[in-house]
Design an enzyme around this catalytic site. Structure first.
Site, PDB file in Angstrom:
ATOM      1  N   PHE A 141       0.857  -1.190   0.000  1.00 50.24           N
ATOM      2  CA  PHE A 141       0.000   0.000   0.000  1.00 50.24           C
ATOM      3  C   PHE A 141       0.888   1.233   0.000  1.00 50.24           C
ATOM      4  O   PHE A 141       1.632   1.469   0.951  1.00 50.24           O
ATOM      5  CB  PHE A 141      -0.961   0.057   1.201  1.00 50.24           C
ATOM      6  CG  PHE A 141      -1.859   1.264   1.108  1.00 50.24           C
ATOM      7  CD1 PHE A 141      -3.023   1.229   0.346  1.00 50.24           C
ATOM      8  CD2 PHE A 141      -1.509   2.460   1.713  1.00 50.24           C
ATOM      9  CE1 PHE A 141      -3.823   2.362   0.209  1.00 50.24           C
ATOM     10  CE2 PHE A 141      -2.309   3.602   1.580  1.00 50.24           C
ATOM     11  CZ  PHE A 141      -3.464   3.545   0.829  1.00 50.24           C
ATOM     12  N   ASP A 226       9.321   2.935   2.195  1.00 47.73           N
ATOM     13  CA  ASP A 226       8.111   3.711   2.495  1.00 47.73           C
ATOM     14  C   ASP A 226       7.848   3.563   3.993  1.00 47.73           C
ATOM     15  O   ASP A 226       7.267   2.577   4.438  1.00 47.73           O
ATOM     16  CB  ASP A 226       6.930   3.209   1.657  1.00 47.73           C
ATOM     17  CG  ASP A 226       5.652   4.011   1.946  1.00 47.73           C
ATOM     18  OD1 ASP A 226       5.612   4.742   2.953  1.00 47.73           O
ATOM     19  OD2 ASP A 226       4.685   3.879   1.163  1.00 47.73           O
ATOM     20  N   LYS A 255       2.331  11.016   7.129  1.00 43.86           N
ATOM     21  CA  LYS A 255       1.486  10.769   8.291  1.00 43.86           C
ATOM     22  C   LYS A 255       1.956  11.520   9.554  1.00 43.86           C
ATOM     23  O   LYS A 255       1.676  12.700   9.677  1.00 43.86           O
ATOM     24  CB  LYS A 255       1.338   9.266   8.523  1.00 43.86           C
ATOM     25  CG  LYS A 255       0.494   8.623   7.401  1.00 43.86           C
ATOM     26  CD  LYS A 255      -0.167   7.337   7.772  1.00 43.86           C
ATOM     27  CE  LYS A 255      -1.237   6.966   6.734  1.00 43.86           C
ATOM     28  NZ  LYS A 255      -0.844   5.928   5.797  1.00 43.86           N
TER      29      LYS A 255
HETATM   30  C1  LIG Z   1      -0.974   6.013   4.313  1.00 41.01           C
HETATM   31  C2  LIG Z   1       0.132   5.492   3.502  1.00 41.01           C
HETATM   32  C3  LIG Z   1       0.458   6.055   2.256  1.00 41.01           C
HETATM   33  C4  LIG Z   1      -0.356   7.149   1.627  1.00 41.01           C
HETATM   34  O1  LIG Z   1      -0.414   8.321   2.391  1.00 41.01           O
HETATM   35  P1  LIG Z   1      -1.567   9.398   2.098  1.00 41.01           P
HETATM   36  O2  LIG Z   1      -1.198  10.559   2.976  1.00 41.01           O
HETATM   37  O3  LIG Z   1      -2.879   8.769   2.485  1.00 41.01           O
HETATM   38  O4  LIG Z   1      -1.510   9.708   0.654  1.00 41.01           O
HETATM   39  C5  LIG Z   1       1.554   5.550   1.582  1.00 41.01           C
HETATM   40  N1  LIG Z   1       2.288   4.544   2.079  1.00 41.01           N
HETATM   41  C6  LIG Z   1       2.004   3.962   3.261  1.00 41.01           C
HETATM   42  C7  LIG Z   1       2.864   2.861   3.775  1.00 41.01           C
HETATM   43  C8  LIG Z   1       0.901   4.402   4.004  1.00 41.01           C
HETATM   44  O5  LIG Z   1       0.594   3.803   5.152  1.00 41.01           O
END
Ligand SMILES: *Cc1c(COP(=O)(O)O)cnc(C)c1O
Length: 405
Positions: A141, A226, A255
């Site tokens: 994700f 990520d 985040k």
């Molecule tokens: C939440 C998340 C994203 C996307 O972030 P947004 O601010 O919702 O665009 C990307 N990678 C990971 C691992 C995430 O948990």
């Protein structure tokens, strides 16, 4: 005051149905607790998908935001502003990287990493024009943009949004060998979550991240981590990669970087990588704005003390010890690291959604993901006795489902 039923009804009637919220209407919050419009309190065990690591309305972060609101909120990157230098230097020091490129949302930061990796591939590695590929993982994700959903393996996220962006190769998560087999002369990067959050808090086998690091070094490709959900204290370290002593070439952050106040994201990398971007090639009107930087500077100061990382590690012990006791008693499996857990409830007893609703009635807010998994990620400020109480609620809720069955 309008009732929660009316607010839910109006929200459902007038909003696109791209989410399926639990039926709670939150009105205010402090620390690890939120209060709904009827005055009922809940322990927040989701933390805005780890955006609220430092708690709701963290005093230091709110103070920084308020001070900045009184002075300057937006300049665009056409000019410098007085919060920007500290943001880049501070986040650079935290990540150990030379350069920072600020954006807003996580998905934008992932897009930034993809663009930088491709450009690096052409400018530095000498990949054939327009032939770069990036290796990504099953059940990843990384956000919701058209390019990112192009390589999602989740049918809900992916299907119906083509034509898709080419240039990605999907391999199973947790196997460095699978990555090695997928690398060719045009591979520029491996994009990996150190722990797969949305997939259900999937922790890869020990040694995986360091194997990926070694492989990327040996093949001359970039390791992009990520850490949007796994980073910034959640797992008991500043970054989840730290657990294996791994330093990726590119950190992708978001985040919690925004302190639960505003969206702030960024990538961090050394000059030999991020130096490939020149004026006009990438940017964002709001990226690196004064309010965002002031808030993030408070977050970076908080992280620099190591206090929250240590607290997440300590409370994580409590969380995982207690959760493990539930395995075999209606809980099939528990995974996670630090103050972050994925709990698979026996699918014969309840779906994750049903369990989330039962927890909500008991004053605990958690969210299901994929079938019978719920994830627990309370703000790191949570009190230990509150945490234990929440786990007791989970145990009791599962016990009730067993008795019903
Ligand atoms: C939440 C998340 C994203 C996307 O972030 P947004 O601010 O919702 O665009 C990307 N990678 C990971 C691992 C995430 O948990």
């Amino acid at each position: 005051m309008t009732s929660s039923a009316e607010l839910i009804e109006l929200s459902e009637r007038r909003s696109a149905h791209n989410y399926h919220p639990l039926p709670v209407v939150i009105h205010e919050a402090e620390g690890a607790w939120v209060t709904d419009v009827d005055g009922k309190r809940y322990l927040d065990c989701l933390s805005g998908y780890s955006s609220l690591n430092f708690g709701h309305r963290n005093e230091k972060i709110i103070q920084a935001a308020q001070d900045q609101l009184q002075r300057l909120t937006l300049t665009s990157r056409a000019f410098y502003h007085d919060q920007f230098a500290q943001f880049c230097a501070g986040l650079g020091d935290l990540t150990g990287k030379d350069l920072i490129l600020p954006m807003n949302t996580g998905a934008e930061a992932v897009e930034t990493a993809i663009k930088v990796a491709r450009k690096w591939g052409y400018d530095v590695k000498g990949v054939e024009p327009d032939r770069a590929n990036i290796i990504v993982m099953e059940n990843n994700f990384h956000g919701r943009t058209t390019t990112i959903v192009s390589f999602s393996t989740d049918p809900d996220a992916h299907d119906g949004f083509g034509p898709y962006t080419p240039g990605f190769r999907v391999v199973p998560y947790g196997s460095a060998e699978a990555i090695r087999a997928a690398v060719d002369a045009n591979t520029v990067a491996v994009l990996v979550e150190p722990i797969q959050g949305e997939a259900g808090v999937l922790v890869p086998p020990d040694g995986y991240l360091s194997d990926v690091r070694d492989l990327c070094t040996a093949e001359g490709i970039l390791m992009i981590a990520d850490e949007i959900q796994s980073g910034l204290g959640r797992t008991g370290q500043t970054f989840a990669c730290d657990h294996e002593g791994v330093v990726p070439d590119v950190y992708v952050l978001g985040k919690a970087l925004g302190g639960g106040v505003v969206p702030v994201s960024a990538i961090a990398a050394n000059r030999d990588v991020l130096g490939v971007i020149h004026p006009g090639q990438h940017g964002s009107t709001f990226g690196g704005n004064p309010l965002a930087c002031a808030v993030a500077n408070a977050v970076i100061e908080i992280l620099a003390t190591g206090e929250f990382q240590a607290r997440a590690a300590k409370l994580g012990e409590v969380l995982h010890t207690r959760l493990r006791e539930l395995v075999g008693k209606g809980v099939v499996e528990v995974r996670g690291r630090g103050l972050w857990a994925g709990v698979d409830v026996d699918p014969d007893l309840a779906t994750g959604r049903e369990l989330s609703k039962a927890l909500m009635k008991r004053g605990v807010l958690a969210k299901d993901t994929h079938g019978s998994t719920i994830r627990l990620a309370p703000p790191i400020v949570v009190r230990e006795d509150d945490l234990v109480w929440a786990i007791d609620q989970l145990a009791d809720a599962v016990y009730e489902f067993r008795n019903k069955g």
